[in-house]
Design an enzyme around this catalytic site. Structure first.
Site, mmCIF file in Angstrom:
data_model
loop_
_atom_site.group_PDB
_atom_site.id
_atom_site.type_symbol
_atom_site.label_atom_id
_atom_site.label_comp_id
_atom_site.label_asym_id
_atom_site.label_seq_id
_atom_site.Cartn_x
_atom_site.Cartn_y
_atom_site.Cartn_z
ATOM 1 N N GLU A 142 2.422 8.235 -7.810
ATOM 2 C CA GLU A 142 3.304 7.256 -6.929
ATOM 3 C C GLU A 142 2.244 6.145 -6.560
ATOM 4 O OE1 GLU A 142 4.034 5.008 -4.239
ATOM 5 O OE2 GLU A 142 3.687 6.713 -2.921
ATOM 6 N N CYS B 117 2.920 2.893 1.915
ATOM 7 C CA CYS B 117 3.493 2.303 0.436
ATOM 8 C C CYS B 117 4.848 1.893 0.535
ATOM 9 C CB CYS B 117 3.252 3.574 -0.733
ATOM 10 S SG CYS B 117 4.146 4.976 -0.108
#
Length: 989
Positions: free
Chosen positions: A749, A783
């Site tokens: 990720e 994020c």
């Protein structure tokens, strides 16, 4: 089971008065009134919504949106979109209104005019006026009918300090002008005098939270200081002009702090003798009886009464939903009958203590008001000590009947602009159209005996279904006990800072030749821990230990592995305040966000345990003479490389996913969060993970990290971090090393450049608050954080203005300070990189706001650029800090194009009340997680599985039903079960 209140000495008189009031409220109207009502579209709309729940939802959603629409064409188009939903059955009159094909056509213009005027007519039923002069005229009409008033300024959200100041100033202006007007009003003894005492002719109602934009139960001292300064100003002015002040009660999370602040303030010498002040108790709250009894004892100490307004409560749906979404106990009663029962009990307590507290009984229920009168008349309560209240536009006939009986009746009348008043209007419409509404039942000539019967409660059943997955609840810091525990944990952890932290290899903590200093980013001089860094040789030893432990762990039944995870979740829950404190100190995350991370870690443990047990059942695809068994096996050795920004949640999630799947796991945390990873290690050891199965291997990424990624015995790499490092790992893992007999699986990720689109129909209160929260929560170091706000031209300037003011109102400071909303960035390197991006941004965009920079920590203040080009560096590259680019666009199609024009596809958001825009975003917004009309951070396990695509990552969604499959290899075993031509026959006895 809630026990019904038994019949008391007040009951016969209650029923007698109730019948008289019912008769008065059901007086026959003139033929003219009946004909007028038949002609009014606003009344017809209410009738239609009561018969059709789907129409009710769509119509009220449109009404909520209406004030934001700036043209007849927009109104027509939105009305058509809302009313054209498949599940909405429209009456013929509404069908005719939406038949136009062009929003600019004469037919559409007529529809828009009709609908807009109808909604305004509805609004004016419940709103006393949009200006003070108009409101004064309404008040004077009420006074002619012998009805007193209290005025409430419309507006739900105060999200900036400028708005908080404006709220105070508007009330100062309001009480001044009302008091000047009141000098000309003749005295009406029934409402202006009582027991030989002159009563204030002017009363206003205020919201405590509106005096401070950062009002927060976690920071009671800071909130109290800000709020009390402004309340004192208001109370002094009110005394000067002879006005009374009443404090409303709002959402449950603010209740305890509101009561505490007001009780302390009104004990101050300056205000202790004031009796022209009031507070509110909400009958739908389960703990309202405790609160009321507490106020009685407080009033005895104070020595002078105040007024307690007793209301049922206006936020039932919201409180219920919040409790369900947070897995908190439901603070409100589940059934209206329970609230009615509790209200009657509260009313009896209040009126039987009339010598200490004045009572203001707010209700449109005839039985409720009749009971209040019955108690008052039985106890011969002095007139000063009781009044009856109704809302403006509701219960008019009841109000007149109560006036006729000689009571002081006060009308709660909101005033102000239609736009901020829309949420108030919706609440009134919901009340009027609810199946249990007394006003509705009475208007429908419901049987009198049933209407005035005592509340009958038939059990305690929830009315809204809970989530299918029971997530760990975050700490409710409105609870003083939990707040104290959090502060105690901070103090205890502070005493433990600076200790040596050693790696954990093959069941033992090991010594290292080098250490890394982990420091508090709020105060870099404060050492959080001295963390041992493993060598390449120790990395090899750890991998060898994992290899040796793998066969036994692989063969451990999944149910036993799942039990270890569940125990780990229990330990984390027990240690929650302490773990939150470590997160706060080591990576600078404020307590509520640190606490939410612990919840997520617990959820990962429990959810992946459940998922592994589900997957362990496998699948059977059998047919005559043959069995086919599809099942899973672990991959081998997993290397988990976790980030510093979610040091507890993501590290735990990746590690326990690997473990429960049967893989031996090495956890290499990001350097700035190594101490928190050590705490995870303590939890897993206590939970029973065997030696060699899990190992804590902090070390330099450039040497030890690369070595482990390249090692031929590593089967799986789970990584969360930057695109640069993730791409490097992906490339290195693809290389086949000598002795390696497998291809490595990489789960990566790698961040985002996330956008929130705000269109012309958006609720700007929600949009501004959502963008601020998403952009500057945890200092933009998520994020999922919003780094681009893409705003349509019609609302661009107004959005930007409020955005800047809301951001100015944020408190920047040390993470452990309860008043802080924006803490530091993680380290000096991050600080330097973000500041460089800010300098780059200045070259092509306007720096609209940059807050002050506290010292001495690694602080980067919230920064807003406006007029940013979609192709600008700050609009394309992930900055990972509190820097927001505001991008203007002309229409929604352009907004989607701009939003999708990056290399990332992680999270995105849309603030819109236009159904076609929402549907377009569902289909075309290229993100893994799309959030509509809410902030875009804080995904919850099972509810919002998290992960993106494009260059945001490779792999499935964390916390989702297919995440564990990445840690497993599927196998199929087929067996021919025929023997010499015979086989078991399915279903044979």
């Amino acid at each position: 089971m809630v026990v019904n209140i038994p019949q008391t000495q007040y009951e016969p008189k209650t029923l007698e008065i109730a019948r008289e009031l019912i008769a008065a409220t059901r007086e026959k109207r003139s033929l003219f009134d009946q004909m007028r009502d038949q002609m009014r579209l606003d009344d017809k709309m209410l009738d239609w919504t009561m018969a059709n729940p789907a129409l009710r939802y769509q119509l009220f959603s449109f009404i909520d949106c209406l004030p934001a629409l700036k043209s007849k064409a927009e109104i027509a188009r939105h009305f058509q979109e809302y009313m054209s939903q498949e599940d909405v059955e429209l009456p013929d009159m509404l069908k005719k209104l939406i038949t136009f094909a062009d929003a600019d056509s004469p037919a559409a213009q007529l529809a828009a005019t009709t609908v807009e005027q109808t909604v305004k007519t509805l609004a004016y039923k419940y709103i006393a006026g949009e200006t003070i002069p108009k409101t004064i005229k309404t008040i004077e009409k009420l006074r002619k009918e012998k009805q007193a008033f209290t005025l409430d300024l419309l507006g739900e959200a105060v999200i900036t300090e400028i708005e908080a100041e404006s709220y105070l100033n508007q009330y100062l202006e309001l009480i001044t002008e009302l008091s000047q007007a009141a000098q000309k009003w003749p005295t009406i003894p029934q409402i202006d005098e009582a027991d030989g005492e002159a009563l204030p002719k002017v009363q206003v109602s205020v919201k405590l939270t509106a005096f401070y934009s950062q009002f927060d139960p976690l920071d009671p001292a800071g909130s109290r200081e800000k709020v009390c300064d402004r309340i004192r100003t208001l109370l002094r002015k009110a005394q000067e002009v002879g006005a009374a002040i009443h404090f409303d009660m709002e959402q449950y999370r603010y209740k305890d702090m509101t009561l505490a602040i007001l009780k302390d303030l009104l004990l101050e010498e300056e205000f202790r003798n004031r009796t022209d002040i009031g507070m509110t108790i909400q009958g739908y709250l389960r703990d309202s009886e405790r609160d009321l009894k507490g106020l009685v004892e407080w009033a005895k100490t104070r020595g002078n009464p105040i007024t307690i307004r007793l209301v049922k409560g206006a936020y039932w749906d919201q409180e219920t939903i919040i409790a369900i979404q947070n897995d908190w106990p439901q603070p409100v009663y589940n059934q209206k009958a329970e609230t009615d029962r509790n209200y009657e009990s509260l009313m009896q307590i209040l009126l039987e203590n009339h010598q200490y507290l004045y009572a203001a009984i707010g209700s449109h229920n005839v039985r409720t008001q009749a009971r209040a009168m019955a108690i008052a008349e039985t106890l011969e309560i002095p007139r000063r000590r009781i009044e009856l209240q109704v809302l403006y536009g509701m219960g008019d006939q009841l109000a007149k009947a109560m006036v006729k009986r000689g009571y002081r009746v006060r009308v709660y009348a909101p005033y102000g602009d239609l736009l901020p008043g829309m949420s108030y209007l919706i609440r009134r419409l919901l009340e009027n159209t609810a199946n249990t509404s007394f006003l509705r039942l009475n208007a429908e000539d419901y049987p009198i005996d049933d209407l005035i019967a005592p509340p009958k409660v038939e059990g305690d059943r929830p009315l809204i279904a809970k989530s299918a997955y029971p997530n760990a609840p975050n700490t409710d810091y409105a609870n003083a006990e939990l707040r104290t525990a959090a502060q105690s944990a901070l103090a205890q952890v502070r005493e433990q800072l600076g200790q040596r932290i050693q790696p954990y290899i093959n069941g033992a903590y090991v010594q290292t030749e080098s250490h890394l200093d982990s420091v508090n980013p709020s105060n870099p001089a404060q050492l959080v821990g001295k963390v041992g860094q493993i060598s390449v040789k120790q990395a090899d030893e750890a991998i060898a230990a994992a290899k040796a432990a793998f066969p036994q762990w692989r063969d451990t039944p999944p149910k036993e592995r799942a039990a270890v995870l569940r125990k780990a979740g229990e330990i984390m829950e027990r240690r929650r305040p302490e773990l939150s404190a470590w997160i706060c100190f080591e990576v600078g995350k404020i307590l509520p966000q640190a606490d939410a991370e612990v919840s997520e870690a617990i959820d990962f443990c429990r959810y992946y345990a459940d998922e592994m047990e589900r997957l362990d059942q496998g699948f059977a695809y059998d047919l005559a003479g043959e069995t086919n068994r599809y099942h899973y096996q672990p991959r081998g050795i997993a290397l988990v490389i976790s980030p510093w920004n979610f040091p507890m949640a993501i590290a735990t999630g990746m590690a326990v996913a690997a473990l429960v799947a049967g893989n031996c796991t090495l956890l290499k945390p990001a350097a700035p969060s190594s101490v928190i990873a050590a705490k995870i290690t303590e939890v897993l050891i206590e939970a029973g993970v065997p030696a060699g199965v899990f190992q804590y291997v902090p070390g330099p990424g450039s040497t030890v990290g690369n070595h482990m990624v390249e090692h031929p015995d590593i089967h799986l790499i789970a990584f969360t971090g930057s695109q640069e490092v993730g791409s490097h790992i992906y490339a290195e893992a693809a290389k086949l090393r000598p002795g390696q007999k497998h291809l490595k699986r990489v789960i990566a990720e790698m961040g985002g450049k996330n956008a929130i689109i705000v269109d012309e129909s958006a609720d700007l209160d929600q949009a501004v608050a959502g963008v601020v929260s998403s952009a500057f929560g945890y200092t933009g170091q998520k994020c999922s954080a919003c780094s681009r706000a893409i705003v349509l031209a019609p609302v661009y300037e107004s959005f930007l203005e409020r955005l800047i003011e809301a951001t100015k109102s944020l408190n920047v400071g040390p993470a452990e300070d309860p008043s802080t909303t924006v803490g530091p960035v993680v380290d000096a390197k991050a600080q330097s990189r973000i500041l460089e991006y800010i300098e780059t941004g200045k070259e092509g965009a306007t720096l609209e706001f940059q807050g002050p920079k506290p010292e001495p920590g690694y602080f980067v203040p919230p920064t807003i650029f406006a007029g940013v080009s979609p192709d600008a560096v700050i609009a394309q590259e992930e900055i990972f800090g509190p820097v927001l680019a505001v991008i203007p666009v002309n229409n929604f199609a352009e907004a989607l194009t701009v939003a999708n024009n990056t290399n990332f596809a992680l999270t995105g958001g849309v603030y819109s009340r236009t159904p076609s825009h929402i549907e377009a975003a569902r289909k075309a917004f290229e993100v893994g997680n799309l959030y509509i009309n809410r902030n875009i951070t804080g995904a919850i396990v099972a509810r919002q599985p998290f992960g993106g695509f494009k260059l945001s990552g490779v792999g499935s969604k964390a916390g989702g039903p297919d995440y564990l499959l990445q840690f497993l290899e599927p196998r199929v075993v087929t067996e021919n079960i025929q023997r010499q031509g015979f086989a078991p026959i399915e279903g044979a006895e």
